[in-house]
Write a protein that holds these residues in place. Structure first.
Motif, PDB file in Angstrom:
ATOM      1  N   PHE A   7      -5.990  -0.180 -12.254  1.00 29.07           N
ATOM      2  CA  PHE A   7      -5.147   0.850 -11.652  1.00 29.07           C
ATOM      3  C   PHE A   7      -4.399   0.290 -10.447  1.00 29.07           C
ATOM      4  N   GLY A   8      -5.121  -0.371  -9.556  1.00 27.85           N
ATOM      5  CA  GLY A   8      -4.506  -0.931  -8.353  1.00 27.85           C
ATOM      6  C   GLY A   8      -3.433  -1.957  -8.658  1.00 27.85           C
ATOM      7  N   ALA A   9      -3.720  -2.842  -9.608  1.00 26.20           N
ATOM      8  CA  ALA A   9      -2.737  -3.868  -9.980  1.00 26.20           C
ATOM      9  C   ALA A   9      -1.484  -3.229 -10.564  1.00 26.20           C
ATOM     10  N   ASN A  10      -1.679  -2.208 -11.402  1.00 27.26           N
ATOM     11  CA  ASN A  10      -0.531  -1.525 -11.993  1.00 27.26           C
ATOM     12  C   ASN A  10       0.276  -0.775 -10.939  1.00 27.26           C
ATOM     13  N   VAL A  11      -0.396  -0.145  -9.998  1.00 23.86           N
ATOM     14  CA  VAL A  11       0.312   0.545  -8.910  1.00 23.86           C
ATOM     15  C   VAL A  11       1.188  -0.459  -8.164  1.00 23.86           C
ATOM     16  N   ARG A  12       0.618  -1.601  -7.852  1.00 28.37           N
ATOM     17  CA  ARG A  12       1.384  -2.630  -7.121  1.00 28.37           C
ATOM     18  C   ARG A  12       2.592  -3.108  -7.934  1.00 28.37           C
ATOM     19  N   VAL A  13       2.400  -3.378  -9.215  1.00 27.04           N
ATOM     20  CA  VAL A  13       3.496  -3.846 -10.068  1.00 27.04           C
ATOM     21  C   VAL A  13       4.625  -2.820 -10.102  1.00 27.04           C
ATOM     22  N   TYR A  14       4.287  -1.557 -10.355  1.00 26.46           N
ATOM     23  CA  TYR A  14       5.319  -0.520 -10.428  1.00 26.46           C
ATOM     24  C   TYR A  14       5.946  -0.242  -9.062  1.00 26.46           C
ATOM     25  N   ARG A  15       5.152  -0.332  -8.006  1.00 32.16           N
ATOM     26  CA  ARG A  15       5.708  -0.121  -6.659  1.00 32.16           C
ATOM     27  C   ARG A  15       6.737  -1.200  -6.337  1.00 32.16           C
ATOM     28  N   ALA A  17       8.346  -3.106  -8.463  1.00 33.22           N
ATOM     29  CA  ALA A  17       9.478  -2.974  -9.385  1.00 33.22           C
ATOM     30  C   ALA A  17      10.450  -1.891  -8.914  1.00 33.22           C
ATOM     31  N   ALA A  18       9.909  -0.865  -8.258  1.00 36.47           N
ATOM     32  CA  ALA A  18      10.744   0.227  -7.739  1.00 36.47           C
ATOM     33  C   ALA A  18      11.345  -0.115  -6.382  1.00 36.47           C
ATOM     34  N   GLY A  19      10.951  -1.259  -5.827  1.00 36.13           N
ATOM     35  CA  GLY A  19      11.473  -1.662  -4.525  1.00 36.13           C
ATOM     36  C   GLY A  19      10.933  -0.822  -3.381  1.00 36.13           C
ATOM     37  N   LEU A  20       9.714  -0.325  -3.540  1.00 40.62           N
ATOM     38  CA  LEU A  20       9.119   0.542  -2.521  1.00 40.62           C
ATOM     39  C   LEU A  20       8.042  -0.183  -1.730  1.00 40.62           C
ATOM     40  N   SER A  21       7.925   0.158  -0.474  1.00 39.14           N
ATOM     41  CA  SER A  21       6.838  -0.346   0.359  1.00 39.14           C
ATOM     42  C   SER A  21       5.613   0.559   0.169  1.00 39.14           C
ATOM     43  N   GLN A  22       4.472   0.074   0.594  1.00 35.22           N
ATOM     44  CA  GLN A  22       3.277   0.924   0.570  1.00 35.22           C
ATOM     45  C   GLN A  22       3.504   2.161   1.425  1.00 35.22           C
ATOM     46  N   GLU A  23       4.180   1.994   2.531  1.00 28.52           N
ATOM     47  CA  GLU A  23       4.475   3.122   3.421  1.00 28.52           C
ATOM     48  C   GLU A  23       5.319   4.174   2.709  1.00 28.52           C
ATOM     49  N   ALA A  24       6.333   3.736   1.958  1.00 27.02           N
ATOM     50  CA  ALA A  24       7.205   4.675   1.249  1.00 27.02           C
ATOM     51  C   ALA A  24       6.417   5.459   0.196  1.00 27.02           C
ATOM     52  N   VAL A  25       5.542   4.785  -0.514  1.00 25.11           N
ATOM     53  CA  VAL A  25       4.711   5.475  -1.509  1.00 25.11           C
ATOM     54  C   VAL A  25       3.780   6.458  -0.812  1.00 25.11           C
TER      55      VAL A  25
END
Length: 80
Positions: A7-15, A17-25
């Protein structure tokens, strides 16, 4: 593989890919950035509601976040 790591790895990949920071998510989810970081590192045991919230924040389907990488799935099938 541990589902939290998948789950964590997929969240990072999609984040990324979307050009988002952890803060933005985190802002989109209404949580702290450290919570998103813990998810990505596989340290946070996400609930079904959290999976849905992350998926909405990233614009993906919840199922996309919990499926193992294709290379691991193809190896599993060969062993069956």
């Amino acid at each position: 593989m541990d589902i939290r790591k998948v789950f964590g790895a997929n969240v990072r990949v999609y984040r990324l890919a979307a050009g988002l920071s952890q803060e933005a998510v985190a802002v989109r989810m209404g949580v702290d950035r450290a919570y998103v970081s813990a998810i990505e590192r596989g340290r946070q045991n996400a609930t079904l509601l959290t999976i849905r919230e992350v998926a909405q924040a990233l614009g993906v389907r919840p199922a996309d976040l919990i499926v193992e990488p294709a290379r691991n799935r193809s190896l599993d099938r060969k062993g069956s």
